[in-house]
Design a protein around this motif. Sequence first.
Motif, PDB file in Angstrom:
ATOM      1  N   ASN A  98       9.157 -33.186 -19.497  1.00  0.00           N
ATOM      2  CA  ASN A  98       8.314 -32.300 -18.706  1.00  0.00           C
ATOM      3  C   ASN A  98       7.877 -31.048 -19.460  1.00  0.00           C
ATOM      4  O   ASN A  98       7.662 -30.000 -18.853  1.00  0.00           O
ATOM      5  CB  ASN A  98       9.051 -31.889 -17.425  1.00  0.00           C
ATOM      6  CG  ASN A  98       9.417 -33.081 -16.565  1.00  0.00           C
ATOM      7  OD1 ASN A  98       8.628 -34.016 -16.442  1.00  0.00           O
ATOM      8  ND2 ASN A  98      10.602 -33.062 -15.978  1.00  0.00           N
ATOM      9  N   GLU A 100       5.631 -29.425 -23.185  1.00  0.00           N
ATOM     10  CA  GLU A 100       4.751 -29.656 -24.321  1.00  0.00           C
ATOM     11  C   GLU A 100       5.350 -28.998 -25.561  1.00  0.00           C
ATOM     12  O   GLU A 100       5.996 -27.944 -25.477  1.00  0.00           O
ATOM     13  CB  GLU A 100       3.356 -29.071 -24.063  1.00  0.00           C
ATOM     14  CG  GLU A 100       2.609 -29.725 -22.925  1.00  0.00           C
ATOM     15  CD  GLU A 100       2.231 -31.165 -23.229  1.00  0.00           C
ATOM     16  OE1 GLU A 100       2.092 -31.500 -24.434  1.00  0.00           O
ATOM     17  OE2 GLU A 100       2.082 -31.954 -22.271  1.00  0.00           O
ATOM     18  N   ASN A 101       5.131 -29.609 -26.697  1.00  0.00           N
ATOM     19  CA  ASN A 101       5.619 -29.032 -27.950  1.00  0.00           C
ATOM     20  C   ASN A 101       5.040 -27.635 -28.160  1.00  0.00           C
ATOM     21  O   ASN A 101       3.833 -27.425 -28.052  1.00  0.00           O
ATOM     22  CB  ASN A 101       5.228 -29.912 -29.140  1.00  0.00           C
ATOM     23  CG  ASN A 101       5.969 -31.228 -29.138  1.00  0.00           C
ATOM     24  OD1 ASN A 101       7.030 -31.355 -28.539  1.00  0.00           O
ATOM     25  ND2 ASN A 101       5.414 -32.222 -29.813  1.00  0.00           N
ATOM     26  N   GLY A 103       5.419 -25.086 -26.275  1.00  0.00           N
ATOM     27  CA  GLY A 103       5.089 -24.398 -25.030  1.00  0.00           C
ATOM     28  C   GLY A 103       6.129 -23.376 -24.623  1.00  0.00           C
ATOM     29  O   GLY A 103       7.158 -23.188 -25.276  1.00  0.00           O
ATOM     30  N   ARG A 191       9.725 -31.390 -29.855  1.00  0.00           N
ATOM     31  CA  ARG A 191      10.732 -32.290 -29.284  1.00  0.00           C
ATOM     32  C   ARG A 191      11.142 -33.365 -30.284  1.00  0.00           C
ATOM     33  O   ARG A 191      10.360 -33.759 -31.153  1.00  0.00           O
ATOM     34  CB  ARG A 191      10.217 -32.927 -27.998  1.00  0.00           C
ATOM     35  CG  ARG A 191       8.959 -33.759 -28.132  1.00  0.00           C
ATOM     36  CD  ARG A 191       8.531 -34.258 -26.753  1.00  0.00           C
ATOM     37  NE  ARG A 191       7.221 -34.885 -26.762  1.00  0.00           N
ATOM     38  CZ  ARG A 191       7.009 -36.173 -26.995  1.00  0.00           C
ATOM     39  NH1 ARG A 191       8.031 -36.972 -27.251  1.00  0.00           N
ATOM     40  NH2 ARG A 191       5.790 -36.661 -26.962  1.00  0.00           N
TER      41      ARG A 191
END
Length: 390
Positions: A98, A100-101, A103, A191
Amino acid sequence: MHDVAKGISMETKVRRTRGGLGVAIGLLAAIIVFVVGIKILQIVKMTSTPMVMPPTTVSSVTVKAEDWAPRLTAVGSVSAVQGAVVSAELAGVVSEINFENGGEAKKGEVLMKLDASQEEALLRSAEAEAQLAQTDLERSRDLAMKKVVSSAELDSAQSKFRRLNAVVDQVRSSIAKKTLIAPFDGQLGIRQVNVGQMINAGQQVVPLTSLDPVFADFALPQQYLGQLTPGLEVRVTTDAIPGRVFNGKLTAINSMVDSSTRNITLQATLDNSDHALRPGMFAKAEVMLPEKHKTLVVPGSAISYAPFGDSVFVIEKKKDEKTGKESQVIRQQFVRVGEGRGDLVAITQGLKAGETIVSTGVFKLRNGMTVTINNDLAPNPQVNPNPIDS
């Protein structure tokens, strides 16, 4: 007779010709001697008259005494006030991601979920058994009040109820551990897992770092420990962002001195609202001490560095004894150089405040040269220079 007269006439002509040739040769020799004499006189005059070199144009600056606060410099690195690599506590298959890289994450947000269908089924079974145990316990209490069952049977019913409720809590905990949440506000990294991937317990999922504020960790020799107190101003620069200074405060002094290096570890806290600084960056820290003292400062370009000693060129007025004309002459003065700050360098010995020195182009100068001053294009040295192209 005629032949004799003719011979005498020929001899006379030869003598006259030879006489004219001798006169011509003598005249030519006289001219050559005259020209050579003139050249010799010119050469003698040139060598006897000293050559006067035209004055060299230089820029100048006046030696000033400024208030410089002493500072202690060291190198260190930037670290996060809060930073962690979020990891999976239990093994399982990734069912949801859930975030985003790169974020932002808020504390309590769900970052990732593992498949917990098996644990959810076990939870329903455990809840059913716990509910039945509760019913049995209530029935046993009613019968115990009527003296139908013994106290031992009531205690057994109570124990069973508590044990099954503990099983319910255990399964719920397992389900909760398969949901990864952000432990604090911060910026996420890249991630390291994908949906559908089977991961092991303890596997790293994503870095999470709080970037505002940040720490600057560095060390100073133990002899400065008496001058250090929390709250001192600290200025930090880094090669990654040239020309920018990050201001902060000294917030922590280690309770121990490193026995191998005899250094004391320090920590400063810096504002980093634009997230320009990142943990792990190289940093140069300057601790500004509170007291100030007068320091003679000159531009760094005014110093001629040499193995036998550093020097500057002092501009002095000198009067010609013959003509009475006044000119500006330079005198090489050896100095002792202190610390440098930006474009300026401290002079600890060799100069006095108010003296005028050459500020640029010292490499082409020699002691005793005559100069003229032109400061139209002279640079403006600063303690904290900020070049236009930086």
